[in-house]
Enzyme design. Structure first.
Site, short mmCIF file in Angstrom:
data_model
loop_
_atom_site.label_atom_id
_atom_site.label_comp_id
_atom_site.label_asym_id
_atom_site.label_seq_id
_atom_site.Cartn_x
_atom_site.Cartn_y
_atom_site.Cartn_z
N LEU A 80 -28.77 -25.40 17.39
CA LEU A 80 -29.68 -26.35 18.03
C LEU A 80 -31.10 -25.83 18.24
CD1 LEU A 80 -27.19 -28.07 20.50
CD2 LEU A 80 -27.89 -28.77 18.20
N ASN B 103 -28.70 -27.43 6.47
CA ASN B 103 -28.25 -27.95 7.76
C ASN B 103 -27.38 -29.18 7.52
OD1 ASN B 103 -28.22 -28.32 10.64
ND2 ASN B 103 -29.74 -29.95 10.40
N HIS C 140 -26.26 -32.81 9.52
CA HIS C 140 -26.62 -33.69 10.64
C HIS C 140 -25.64 -34.86 10.67
CE1 HIS C 140 -29.19 -35.31 13.73
NE2 HIS C 140 -29.09 -36.49 13.14
N GLU D 86 -17.79 -34.54 7.85
CA GLU D 86 -18.41 -33.20 7.84
C GLU D 86 -17.42 -32.16 7.32
OE1 GLU D 86 -21.84 -33.33 11.17
OE2 GLU D 86 -19.91 -32.63 11.91
C1 GAR Z 1 -22.00 -31.25 14.01
O1 GAR Z 1 -21.62 -32.58 14.19
C2 GAR Z 1 -23.35 -31.20 13.34
O2 GAR Z 1 -23.57 -32.24 12.46
C3 GAR Z 1 -24.28 -31.29 14.52
O3 GAR Z 1 -23.68 -30.46 15.49
C4 GAR Z 1 -22.25 -30.58 15.36
C5 GAR Z 1 -21.64 -29.20 15.46
O4 GAR Z 1 -20.24 -29.30 15.61
N1 GAR Z 1 -25.63 -30.88 14.19
C6 GAR Z 1 -26.71 -31.53 14.61
O5 GAR Z 1 -26.66 -32.48 15.37
C7 GAR Z 1 -28.04 -31.00 14.09
N2 GAR Z 1 -29.11 -31.82 14.51
P1 GAR Z 1 -19.32 -28.01 15.44
O6 GAR Z 1 -19.85 -26.93 16.38
O7 GAR Z 1 -17.96 -28.48 15.87
O8 GAR Z 1 -19.38 -27.59 14.00
#
Ligand code: GAR
Length: 188
Positions: A82, A99, A101, A171
């Protein structure tokens, strides 16, 4: 074998699937900005070295470029990291930082757009679909050339929670594959 560093601030579920599905490359380092991040347990369960980074050194020093070079890192994979990536790090790893998103960029990105904030904004705008975006990282939040997108429908009674689950499934299905494809391109 190409070496990857995964940067994560939270639970690390994407880091986990990338580690589990890694083949033909090595996850050599887990980097986090939070000393209590869930991703640290995933790193130790998988015997992967981890590094908890310091804000001042990251932004005012050289962005941990020396540490990443010392570990021979070829590609940096952000998985729920973040903090913005400083220019020094981007310059040291051109087109080698990606990255993910949890929305269809260029919409629903930017500072503060993470987790349920993203999904709630998508629902509030009565979108018909959402999805994931994997992109190269430049000096702005959730910006940079798009590498891959996958879509999912929004259902009538969706909440931020139910939509988050559908997006997270995308994802986990696609991030490991896209990482493998990028590593292949670096190798060939
Ligand atoms: C994920 O959903 C990713 O897409 C998001 O953080 C989450 C991490 O989940 N990223 C963002 O929002 C970037 N702007 P995780 O720790 O379970 O992998």
């Amino acid at each position: 074998m190409k070496k990857i560093a995964i940067f994560a601030s939270g639970a690390g579920s994407n880091a986990k699937v990338i580690i589990e599905k890694a083949s033909g490359y090595e996850i050599a380092l887990i980097v986090t900005n939070k000393s209590n991040a869930g991703v640290l347990a995933i790193a130790s369960d998988n015997n992967i070295p981890s590094l908890v980074i310091d804000k001042e050194k990251f932004f005012d020093g050289n962005g941990y470029v020396d540490e990443l070079r010392a570990n021979n890192i070829d590609l940096i994979v952000l998985a729920g990291f973040l903090w913005k990536i400083p220019g020094t790090l981007i310059a040291a790893f051109p087109d080698r930082i990606i990255n993910i998103h949890p929305a269809l960029l260029p919409n629903y990105g930017g500072k503060g757009m993470y987790g349920h904030h993203v999904h709630q904004a998508v629902l509030d705008n009565k979108e018909k679909e959402s999805g994931i975006t994997i992109h190269y990282v430049d000096g702005h939040y959730d910006n940079g050339d798009i590498i891959f997108q996958a879509r999912c429908p929004i259902m009538e009674h969706d909440t931020a929670d139910s939509l988050a689950k559908r997006v997270q499934a995308l994802e986990h299905a696609f991030y490991p594959k896209v990482v493998a494809e990028i590593v292949d391109k670096l190798t060939s």
